[in-house]
Design an enzyme around this catalytic site. Structure first.
Site, PDB file in Angstrom:
ATOM      1  N   THR A  34       4.374   2.627   5.834  1.00  0.00           N
ATOM      2  CA  THR A  34       2.990   2.129   5.872  1.00  0.00           C
ATOM      3  C   THR A  34       2.203   2.972   6.853  1.00  0.00           C
ATOM      4  O   THR A  34       2.717   3.309   7.928  1.00  0.00           O
ATOM      5  CB  THR A  34       2.911   0.642   6.286  1.00  0.00           C
ATOM      6  OG1 THR A  34       1.552   0.354   6.672  1.00  0.00           O
ATOM      7  CG2 THR A  34       3.819   0.272   7.435  1.00  0.00           C
ATOM      8  N   ARG A  61       0.956  -5.034  -5.272  1.00  0.00           N
ATOM      9  CA  ARG A  61       1.172  -6.238  -4.455  1.00  0.00           C
ATOM     10  C   ARG A  61       1.303  -7.382  -5.462  1.00  0.00           C
ATOM     11  O   ARG A  61       0.411  -7.572  -6.279  1.00  0.00           O
ATOM     12  CB  ARG A  61      -0.003  -6.476  -3.515  1.00  0.00           C
ATOM     13  CG  ARG A  61      -0.318  -5.283  -2.603  1.00  0.00           C
ATOM     14  CD  ARG A  61      -1.378  -5.675  -1.582  1.00  0.00           C
ATOM     15  NE  ARG A  61      -2.111  -4.526  -1.059  1.00  0.00           N
ATOM     16  CZ  ARG A  61      -1.735  -3.796  -0.022  1.00  0.00           C
ATOM     17  NH1 ARG A  61      -0.621  -4.083   0.598  1.00  0.00           N
ATOM     18  NH2 ARG A  61      -2.476  -2.785   0.401  1.00  0.00           N
ATOM     19  N   GLY A 115       0.841  -1.209   0.000  1.00  0.00           N
ATOM     20  CA  GLY A 115       0.000   0.000   0.000  1.00  0.00           C
ATOM     21  C   GLY A 115       0.864   1.242   0.000  1.00  0.00           C
ATOM     22  O   GLY A 115       1.877   1.291   0.687  1.00  0.00           O
ATOM     23  N   ARG A 119      -5.324  -2.362   8.963  1.00  0.00           N
ATOM     24  CA  ARG A 119      -5.292  -3.827   8.782  1.00  0.00           C
ATOM     25  C   ARG A 119      -5.509  -4.502  10.134  1.00  0.00           C
ATOM     26  O   ARG A 119      -6.558  -4.314  10.721  1.00  0.00           O
ATOM     27  CB  ARG A 119      -3.968  -4.262   8.145  1.00  0.00           C
ATOM     28  CG  ARG A 119      -4.122  -5.564   7.351  1.00  0.00           C
ATOM     29  CD  ARG A 119      -2.829  -6.003   6.748  1.00  0.00           C
ATOM     30  NE  ARG A 119      -2.462  -5.205   5.594  1.00  0.00           N
ATOM     31  CZ  ARG A 119      -2.864  -5.456   4.349  1.00  0.00           C
ATOM     32  NH1 ARG A 119      -3.638  -6.468   4.116  1.00  0.00           N
ATOM     33  NH2 ARG A 119      -2.490  -4.688   3.355  1.00  0.00           N
ATOM     34  N   ASP A 160       2.797  -0.677  11.863  1.00  0.00           N
ATOM     35  CA  ASP A 160       2.799  -2.013  12.469  1.00  0.00           C
ATOM     36  C   ASP A 160       4.145  -2.727  12.325  1.00  0.00           C
ATOM     37  O   ASP A 160       4.208  -3.951  12.355  1.00  0.00           O
ATOM     38  CB  ASP A 160       1.681  -2.868  11.856  1.00  0.00           C
ATOM     39  CG  ASP A 160       1.808  -3.009  10.340  1.00  0.00           C
ATOM     40  OD1 ASP A 160       2.648  -2.311   9.743  1.00  0.00           O
ATOM     41  OD2 ASP A 160       1.073  -3.813   9.757  1.00  0.00           O
ATOM     42  N   ASP A 202       5.589  -4.786   5.953  1.00  0.00           N
ATOM     43  CA  ASP A 202       6.167  -6.108   6.251  1.00  0.00           C
ATOM     44  C   ASP A 202       6.202  -7.041   5.038  1.00  0.00           C
ATOM     45  O   ASP A 202       7.155  -7.805   4.866  1.00  0.00           O
ATOM     46  CB  ASP A 202       5.477  -6.766   7.467  1.00  0.00           C
ATOM     47  CG  ASP A 202       3.970  -6.794   7.347  1.00  0.00           C
ATOM     48  OD1 ASP A 202       3.437  -6.303   6.324  1.00  0.00           O
ATOM     49  OD2 ASP A 202       3.316  -7.331   8.263  1.00  0.00           O
TER      50      ASP A 202
HETATM   51  O1  F6P Z   1      -1.337  -1.488   4.680  1.00  0.00           O
HETATM   52  C1  F6P Z   1      -1.952  -0.296   4.352  1.00  0.00           C
HETATM   53  C2  F6P Z   1      -3.425  -0.483   4.143  1.00  0.00           C
HETATM   54  O2  F6P Z   1      -3.994   0.770   3.839  1.00  0.00           O
HETATM   55  C3  F6P Z   1      -4.176  -1.135   5.310  1.00  0.00           C
HETATM   56  O3  F6P Z   1      -4.454  -0.233   6.335  1.00  0.00           O
HETATM   57  C4  F6P Z   1      -5.392  -1.668   4.620  1.00  0.00           C
HETATM   58  O4  F6P Z   1      -5.920  -2.767   5.322  1.00  0.00           O
HETATM   59  C5  F6P Z   1      -4.865  -2.073   3.276  1.00  0.00           C
HETATM   60  O5  F6P Z   1      -3.670  -1.352   3.064  1.00  0.00           O
HETATM   61  C6  F6P Z   1      -5.792  -1.814   2.134  1.00  0.00           C
HETATM   62  O6  F6P Z   1      -5.236  -2.360   0.995  1.00  0.00           O
HETATM   63  P1  F6P Z   1      -5.716  -2.038  -0.473  1.00  0.00           P
HETATM   64  O7  F6P Z   1      -5.215  -0.671  -0.838  1.00  0.00           O
HETATM   65  O8  F6P Z   1      -5.095  -3.092  -1.294  1.00  0.00           O
HETATM   66  O9  F6P Z   1      -7.218  -2.052  -0.474  1.00  0.00           O
END
Ligand code: F6P
Length: 322
Positions: A127, A74, A13, A173, A131, A105
């Site tokens: 991030t 990702r 992210g 998350r 975390d 992570d």
């Molecule tokens: O890790 C960052 C984050 O924004 C989390 O807080 C959240 O759960 C996740 O990424 C959302 O991911 P995506 O952008 O793939 O929906």
């Protein structure tokens, strides 16, 4: 082996401040006589050979911008033994001697896999979830916290005007760090996080009833994404208390925007340190911020450390939010 050519990528992210970190990597590298390459779209782009040389000017005017100029992704295909081997081969084909991986992570696990293949990598923690255990603050957390606070301050105006209960879901998350920091800063009636068991009747309904006795008619609860069910909670609260309730899921807006000065500065220092570590011949390290100092830890150690939830801060928030 003398390092001549390094690369940088952002993965997972996006987080405000990633650009400042990329800028610092590129400018430090060039200032130390290295060639610096940017890999677009994280490990996914690496496997697609999306690699190009960056100049001092490539990273001009990005320090204040959210998102990441290198784009991010990702990657499922990278997370396989074949993917890691292919990625290491591509880096070697480009004669790249070291890689800076900016992300969370998942990004560090990718860096660790490349290190196991003998490819030197350094992780830079970015991030909004905050975390990463070895790191007091990750890049992007401060900006996201301030964005959430700004939005909840606005929600408070309308919740107050309508005598409503507002439940606001913030990201994180599995971590309640962002929810706690935001909840304390907005003076929320309650903060609901995955790290602390909560009792719907006692922590929400009884609390609202008790506080109502002092004349309070509007309420704000900050709910962490890891707890979820925010819309259902709002419905249940309205049914039981009769107080009109609304759920607001802040969503991805909290990941965007111009990074705060804190995030820019920390990202700049971390990016700078990551290049210094590569030049010192180090690998498999994560740069971290502890007690306002930039340090570095073994990735394995960093990933296995357990982040302690600041329960004392949670209790302070609870005690003064009535
Ligand atoms: O890790 C960052 C984050 O924004 C989390 O807080 C959240 O759960 C996740 O990424 C959302 O991911 P995506 O952008 O793939 O929906």
């Amino acid at each position: 082996m003398a390092i001549k050519r390094i690369a940088v990528l952002t993965s997972g992210g996006d987080a405000p401040g990633m650009n400042a970190a990329v800028r610092a990597v590129v400018r430090t590298g060039i200032s130390r006589g290295l060639e610096v390459y940017g890999i677009s779209r994280g490990y996914h782009g690496l496997l697609k050979d999306e690699i190009q040389e960056l100049s001092l000017r490539s990273v001009a005017d990005i320090i204040h911008r959210g998102g990441t100029m290198l784009y991010t992704a990702r990657s499922k295909s990278f997370a396989t033994p074949e993917g890691v081997t292919a990625a290491a081969d591509i880096l070697k084909d480009h004669q790249i001697d070291g890689l800076v991986c900016i992300g969370g992570d998942g990004t560090f696990r990718g860096a660790q896999d490349l290190c196991r293949k003998g490819f030197p990598c350094i992780g830079v923690p970015a991030t909004i979830d905050n975390d990463i255990s070895c790191c007091e603050h990750t890049i992007g957390f401060d900006t996201a916290m301030n964005t959430c606070v700004e939005m909840i301050d606005k929600l408070r105006d309308t919740a107050q005007s309508h005598d409503r209960c507002s439940l606001v879901e913030v990201m994180g998350r599995h971590s309640g760090e962002l929810a706690l920091a935001v909840g304390l800063a907005v003076g929320a009636t309650g903060i609901i996080v995955p790290e602390v068991k909560f009792d719907f009747d006692k922590d929400i309904i009884d609390r609202m009833k008790e506080i109502s006795k002092t004349g309070k008619k509007h309420f704000i609860f900050v709910v962490s994404e890891g707890v979820g069910h925010t819309t259902d909670l709002a419905k249940k609260i309205e049914e039981i208390t009769g107080v009109e309730s609304r759920a607001t899921i802040l969503g991805h807006v909290q990941r965007g925007g111009s990074p705060t000065a804190f995030d820019r500065n920390m990202a700049s220092e971390m990016g700078h340190r990551s290049v210094e570590l590569l030049l010192l011949g180090k690998s498999n390290r994560v740069v971290a911020c502890q007690d306002d100092r930039i340090e570095d830890y073994d990735i394995e150690q960093a990933l296995s450390m357990k982040k302690m939830f600041p329960k004392d801060r949670f209790e302070i928030a609870h005690e003064i939010s009535n």
